[in-house]
Write a protein that holds these residues in place. Structure first.
Motif, mmCIF file in Angstrom:
data_model
loop_
_atom_site.group_PDB
_atom_site.id
_atom_site.type_symbol
_atom_site.label_atom_id
_atom_site.label_comp_id
_atom_site.label_asym_id
_atom_site.label_seq_id
_atom_site.Cartn_x
_atom_site.Cartn_y
_atom_site.Cartn_z
ATOM 1 N N GLU A 3 -0.236 -1.071 10.170
ATOM 2 C CA GLU A 3 -1.444 -2.116 9.592
ATOM 3 C C GLU A 3 -1.392 -2.406 8.422
ATOM 4 O OE1 GLU A 3 -6.401 -2.765 9.635
ATOM 5 O OE2 GLU A 3 -5.401 -0.822 10.152
ATOM 6 N N PHE A 4 -1.413 -3.628 7.822
ATOM 7 C CA PHE A 4 -1.242 -4.013 6.318
ATOM 8 C C PHE A 4 -2.551 -4.088 5.860
ATOM 9 C CE2 PHE A 4 -1.528 -7.847 3.135
ATOM 10 C CZ PHE A 4 -0.701 -7.110 2.252
ATOM 11 N N PRO A 6 -4.091 -4.210 2.015
ATOM 12 C CA PRO A 6 -3.768 -4.711 0.729
ATOM 13 C C PRO A 6 -4.283 -3.650 -0.282
ATOM 14 C CG PRO A 6 -4.460 -6.506 1.621
ATOM 15 C CD PRO A 6 -4.823 -5.314 2.668
ATOM 16 N N ASP A 10 -0.730 -5.328 -5.077
ATOM 17 C CA ASP A 10 0.145 -5.989 -4.111
ATOM 18 C C ASP A 10 0.181 -7.578 -4.194
ATOM 19 O OD1 ASP A 10 0.552 -3.227 -3.197
ATOM 20 O OD2 ASP A 10 -0.908 -3.555 -1.444
ATOM 21 N N VAL A 12 0.539 -10.780 -1.991
ATOM 22 C CA VAL A 12 0.023 -10.988 -0.603
ATOM 23 C C VAL A 12 0.193 -12.422 -0.309
ATOM 24 C CG1 VAL A 12 -1.711 -9.276 -0.571
ATOM 25 C CG2 VAL A 12 -2.313 -11.387 -1.417
ATOM 26 N N ARG A 73 -1.633 -11.478 4.238
ATOM 27 C CA ARG A 73 -0.657 -10.938 4.916
ATOM 28 C C ARG A 73 0.420 -10.487 4.004
ATOM 29 N NH1 ARG A 73 -3.837 -11.477 8.313
ATOM 30 N NH2 ARG A 73 -3.945 -12.698 10.270
ATOM 31 N N PRO A 74 1.300 -9.582 4.356
ATOM 32 C CA PRO A 74 2.505 -9.396 3.585
ATOM 33 C C PRO A 74 3.247 -10.698 2.938
ATOM 34 C CG PRO A 74 2.552 -8.024 5.529
ATOM 35 C CD PRO A 74 1.499 -9.046 5.704
#
Length: 77
Positions: A3-4, A6, A10, A12, A73-74
Protein backbone atom coordinates in the motif's frame (compact mmCIF):
# COMPACT_ATOMS: atom_id res chain seq x y z
CA UNK A 1 1.62 -5.06 -3.82
CA UNK A 2 2.43 -2.80 -0.91
CA UNK A 3 0.00 0.00 0.00
CA UNK A 4 1.24 3.48 -0.89
CA UNK A 5 1.39 5.65 2.23
CA UNK A 6 2.98 9.03 1.50
CA UNK A 7 5.34 10.64 4.00
CA UNK A 8 6.71 14.16 4.24
CA UNK A 9 9.29 14.69 1.52
CA UNK A 10 7.88 12.00 -0.80
CA UNK A 11 7.29 12.85 -4.44
CA UNK A 12 3.67 12.11 -5.38
CA UNK A 13 1.30 12.26 -8.34
CA UNK A 14 -2.23 13.61 -7.97
CA UNK A 15 -4.86 11.17 -9.22
CA UNK A 16 -8.43 12.48 -9.28
CA UNK A 17 -10.37 9.98 -11.42
CA UNK A 18 -13.70 11.86 -11.34
CA UNK A 19 -13.59 14.37 -14.21
CA UNK A 20 -16.53 16.25 -12.65
CA UNK A 21 -14.51 16.96 -9.48
CA UNK A 22 -13.83 20.72 -9.34
CA UNK A 23 -10.11 20.05 -8.71
CA UNK A 24 -9.71 17.64 -11.65
CA UNK A 25 -8.62 20.18 -14.28
CA UNK A 26 -6.23 21.98 -11.97
CA UNK A 27 -4.49 19.05 -10.29
CA UNK A 28 -5.06 15.67 -11.96
CA UNK A 29 -1.75 14.22 -13.18
CA UNK A 30 0.43 16.88 -11.53
CA UNK A 31 3.47 15.88 -9.49
CA UNK A 32 4.74 17.47 -6.29
CA UNK A 33 6.25 16.74 -2.88
CA UNK A 34 4.44 16.18 0.41
CA UNK A 35 5.55 19.21 2.40
CA UNK A 36 3.41 18.68 5.50
CA UNK A 37 0.83 16.35 7.01
CA UNK A 38 -2.14 17.73 8.90
CA UNK A 39 -5.13 16.09 10.56
CA UNK A 40 -8.83 16.65 11.07
CA UNK A 41 -11.92 14.72 12.19
CA UNK A 42 -13.01 13.38 8.78
CA UNK A 43 -12.13 9.79 9.74
CA UNK A 44 -14.70 9.93 12.54
CA UNK A 45 -17.38 10.70 9.97
CA UNK A 46 -16.33 8.20 7.31
CA UNK A 47 -15.15 5.37 9.54
CA UNK A 48 -11.80 5.32 7.70
CA UNK A 49 -9.04 6.72 9.90
CA UNK A 50 -6.88 7.48 6.83
CA UNK A 51 -9.45 10.16 5.92
CA UNK A 52 -8.26 12.14 8.96
CA UNK A 53 -4.85 12.74 7.36
CA UNK A 54 -4.43 15.68 5.02
CA UNK A 55 -1.36 15.79 2.81
CA UNK A 56 -0.15 19.24 1.81
CA UNK A 57 1.54 18.92 -1.56
CA UNK A 58 3.91 21.56 -2.90
CA UNK A 59 4.21 21.77 -6.67
CA UNK A 60 7.23 22.83 -8.70
CA UNK A 61 5.78 26.32 -9.21
CA UNK A 62 5.71 26.84 -5.42
CA UNK A 63 1.94 26.54 -5.03
CA UNK A 64 0.47 24.14 -2.46
CA UNK A 65 -2.79 22.24 -2.16
CA UNK A 66 -4.23 19.77 0.34
CA UNK A 67 -5.28 16.21 -0.56
CA UNK A 68 -6.50 13.01 1.06
CA UNK A 69 -4.57 9.77 0.64
CA UNK A 70 -7.08 8.48 -1.92
CA UNK A 71 -5.96 11.28 -4.31
CA UNK A 72 -2.24 10.48 -4.14
CA UNK A 73 -0.22 7.90 -6.07
CA UNK A 74 3.48 7.16 -6.54
CA UNK A 75 5.05 9.41 -9.16
CA UNK A 76 5.43 8.46 -12.80
CA UNK A 77 9.13 8.88 -13.44
Amino acid sequence: MQEFVPEEGDRVRIDIPDESDPDYEMYHGKHGHVSETLSDEAGDLTGDESDSIIYRVEFEDGTCADFRKRDLRPPIE
